[in-house]
Design a protein around this motif. Structure first.
Motif, mmCIF file in Angstrom:
data_model
loop_
_atom_site.group_PDB
_atom_site.id
_atom_site.type_symbol
_atom_site.label_atom_id
_atom_site.label_comp_id
_atom_site.label_asym_id
_atom_site.label_seq_id
_atom_site.Cartn_x
_atom_site.Cartn_y
_atom_site.Cartn_z
ATOM 1 N N ASP A 150 66.383 29.123 39.594
ATOM 2 C CA ASP A 150 64.876 28.029 39.340
ATOM 3 C C ASP A 150 64.461 28.807 38.195
ATOM 4 O O ASP A 150 63.394 28.617 37.310
ATOM 5 C CB ASP A 150 63.550 28.399 40.312
ATOM 6 N N GLU A 151 65.057 29.943 37.851
ATOM 7 C CA GLU A 151 64.092 30.931 36.551
ATOM 8 C C GLU A 151 65.006 30.233 35.571
ATOM 9 O O GLU A 151 64.865 29.952 34.511
ATOM 10 C CB GLU A 151 64.422 31.903 36.757
ATOM 11 N N PHE A 152 66.663 30.457 35.621
ATOM 12 C CA PHE A 152 67.605 30.139 34.106
ATOM 13 C C PHE A 152 67.172 28.156 33.887
ATOM 14 O O PHE A 152 67.454 27.702 32.809
ATOM 15 C CB PHE A 152 68.812 30.631 34.093
ATOM 16 N N SER A 153 67.742 27.238 34.927
ATOM 17 C CA SER A 153 67.733 25.954 35.024
ATOM 18 C C SER A 153 67.226 25.504 33.838
ATOM 19 O O SER A 153 67.664 24.851 33.068
ATOM 20 C CB SER A 153 68.492 25.341 35.821
ATOM 21 N N PRO A 154 65.460 25.515 34.045
ATOM 22 C CA PRO A 154 64.903 24.529 33.387
ATOM 23 C C PRO A 154 64.788 25.417 31.486
ATOM 24 O O PRO A 154 64.424 24.062 30.750
ATOM 25 C CB PRO A 154 63.334 25.450 33.583
ATOM 26 N N ILE A 155 65.438 26.377 31.413
ATOM 27 C CA ILE A 155 64.582 26.691 30.339
ATOM 28 C C ILE A 155 66.469 26.925 28.957
ATOM 29 O O ILE A 155 67.138 26.949 28.020
ATOM 30 C CB ILE A 155 64.379 27.492 30.262
ATOM 31 N N TRP A 156 67.660 26.130 30.527
ATOM 32 C CA TRP A 156 69.339 26.864 29.449
ATOM 33 C C TRP A 156 69.662 26.084 28.684
ATOM 34 O O TRP A 156 70.454 26.738 27.681
ATOM 35 C CB TRP A 156 69.817 27.006 30.439
ATOM 36 N N ASN A 157 69.175 24.713 28.444
ATOM 37 C CA ASN A 157 69.539 24.150 27.119
ATOM 38 C C ASN A 157 68.321 24.186 25.897
ATOM 39 O O ASN A 157 69.088 24.254 25.013
ATOM 40 C CB ASN A 157 69.670 22.571 27.306
ATOM 41 N N THR A 158 67.356 25.068 26.833
ATOM 42 C CA THR A 158 66.007 24.783 25.297
ATOM 43 C C THR A 158 66.050 26.368 24.613
ATOM 44 O O THR A 158 65.856 26.737 23.760
ATOM 45 C CB THR A 158 65.553 24.255 26.087
ATOM 46 N N ALA A 159 66.427 27.026 25.793
ATOM 47 C CA ALA A 159 65.829 28.429 25.199
ATOM 48 C C ALA A 159 66.458 28.485 24.178
ATOM 49 O O ALA A 159 67.863 29.196 23.958
ATOM 50 C CB ALA A 159 65.716 29.473 26.485
#
Length: 430
Positions: free
Chosen positions: A252-261
């Motif tokens: 829930d914490e890593f998947s939304p920002i994995w490609n943009t962070a």
């Protein structure tokens, strides 16, 4: 050759069955031609030989089910204790059917808890005498040639083998330099045939001393079966339950920002995960020292005493109960929810920190089980080997020290570290 069994080898529960099998076969032979009569006699002889072989195999299995030792003038069957011995199974090899008194006196002093535990395996004199008589009857049925035994063969002389083990029958002439004496039993304070938790409130005055005197016997915590089952947890339930919870928190914490962070953001979140693991190691120490080992005396409220026994006291009382070595998931969820409340207010990434803390807890619980039942190697798993020795010292010698289970880090910080003695040999538990 007739099978010879030491005077201290007691028959197991299968003795009655073995004796029945060993009874001589009585058959009535009708008149018949010589050839058929000889064939019948050969068949009967083969049948008798098979029975004798079966009996001897049964005797061998019976012997393997026991490990009889003598200490001072008492006898003990420590078969079920072998793999739980804090000093390793290899330190007990060669002692079966032997007098261990001399070796015991030359060993490092055993703690009061260890001496108390020894009482669990004592063989009562009446049991020893009755079983010895049954054993002799059993051997008479195996081989009629062993009906008479010389008095000289029954007397066991004191001898020493290459390991310095003295055989049974040795008279002790040495002073007990270790000054180890078996404590008077305190088990009369409770009724082990009934549920234990309702009884704890009645022994508050003696609870702290009683709970730190370990025994090796089944313990029932609650009367109702549906409550009792909730207190028992196989080790594999812990990873089966918590790994999906940890994975969900991280996803829930890593998947939304994995490609943009950016890399710095990912490293920052990874640092929060590591902080959660460190946070758990600190909580592990604090809970173990100040909650699980809180001081209980005559002035402690009976309910608080019962609470202590339920969460940790029972583990010290029955340390070999494999079903109570890990924390049940349901109360674990309650504690995790309580701890998460302040984290959600104080930290920017509380779910990642929680995932790290739960990962630390998962390692702690599985490691705790392994420290009790595993066989770590000094050559390949030195850290686990040392931690097993460390944890056993906490159980049987220094209950007020060595609170770290997964690491001695905070014991070093707060000066509660147990310093392990350097050994001249490597311990093995399997």
């Amino acid at each position: 050759m007739p099978t010879t069994v030491s005077d201290l080898t007691l028959p197991s529960a299968t003795s009655a069955a073995i004796t029945t099998t060993a009874m001589p076969m009585t058959t009535t032979t009708k008149p018949m031609p010589n050839g058929k009569l000889m064939q019948s006699q050969n068949e009967q002889q083969q049948s008798t030989e098979l029975n004798d072989k079966s009996v001897r195999n049964g005797l061998k299995e019976s012997e393997e089910q026991q490990f009889i030792i003598k200490y001072r003038q008492k006898y003990y069957d420590i078969r079920r204790f072998l793999h739980n011995h804090p000093g390793g199974i290899n330190t007990l090899r060669g002692l079966n059917n032997s007098d261990m008194t001399t070796r015991f006196l030359h060993a490092p002093p055993h703690s009061d808890a260890a001496m108390y535990l020894m009482k669990e395996y004592e063989i009562k004199p009446t049991q020893l005498q009755n079983d010895t008589k049954r054993r002799h009857r059993l051997h008479q049925s195996v081989d009629d040639e062993q009906i008479a035994v010389d008095n000289e063969q029954e007397q066991v002389f004191a001898e020493s083998n290459e390991k310095g083990i003295e055989l049974l029958g040795d008279n002790l002439h040495e002073e007990d330099k270790n000054n180890n004496q078996l404590d008077e039993s305190m088990e009369h304070l409770v009724d082990w045939s009934n549920a234990m938790l309702p009884q704890i409130s009645h022994i508050t005055r003696h609870y702290d001393e009683w709970v730190h005197k370990p025994v090796d016997r089944p313990l029932r915590l609650f009367g109702p079966t549906y409550l009792e089952m909730l207190t028992k947890t196989p080790w594999w339930v812990i990873p089966l339950f918590w790994i999906p919870v940890i994975s969900k928190c991280l996803w829930d914490e890593f998947s939304p920002i994995w490609n943009t962070a950016s890399l710095n953001e990912l490293l920052f979140m990874t640092a929060f995960f590591a902080a959660g693991i460190l946070l758990w190691s600190f909580l592990e120490y604090v809970l173990h020292r100040f909650v699980f080992h809180m001081k209980v005396n005559a002035n402690t409220h009976p309910l608080l005493c019962s609470f202590h026994f339920m969460i940790h006291g029972l583990h010290h009382k029955v340390p070999f109960d494999s079903m109570r070595l890990v924390f049940p998931p349901l109360p674990g969820v309650v504690i995790a929810s309580i701890l998460y409340a302040p984290l959600s207010v104080l930290l920017p990434q509380p779910r990642i920190v929680l995932a790290g803390a739960l990962s630390g807890y998962l390692c702690y619980d599985l490691m705790h089980y392994y420290l009790h039942y595993g066989n770590p190697s000094l050559q390949h798993t030195r850290f686990m080997y040392n931690m097993k020795r460390y944890h056993y010292q906490h159980h049987f010698a220094h209950q007020d020290m060595g609170y770290g289970i997964s690491s001695p880090l905070w014991d070093v910080v707060f000066n509660t570290r147990i310093h392990l003695r350097k050994l001249r040999y490597t311990l093995r538990w399997r």
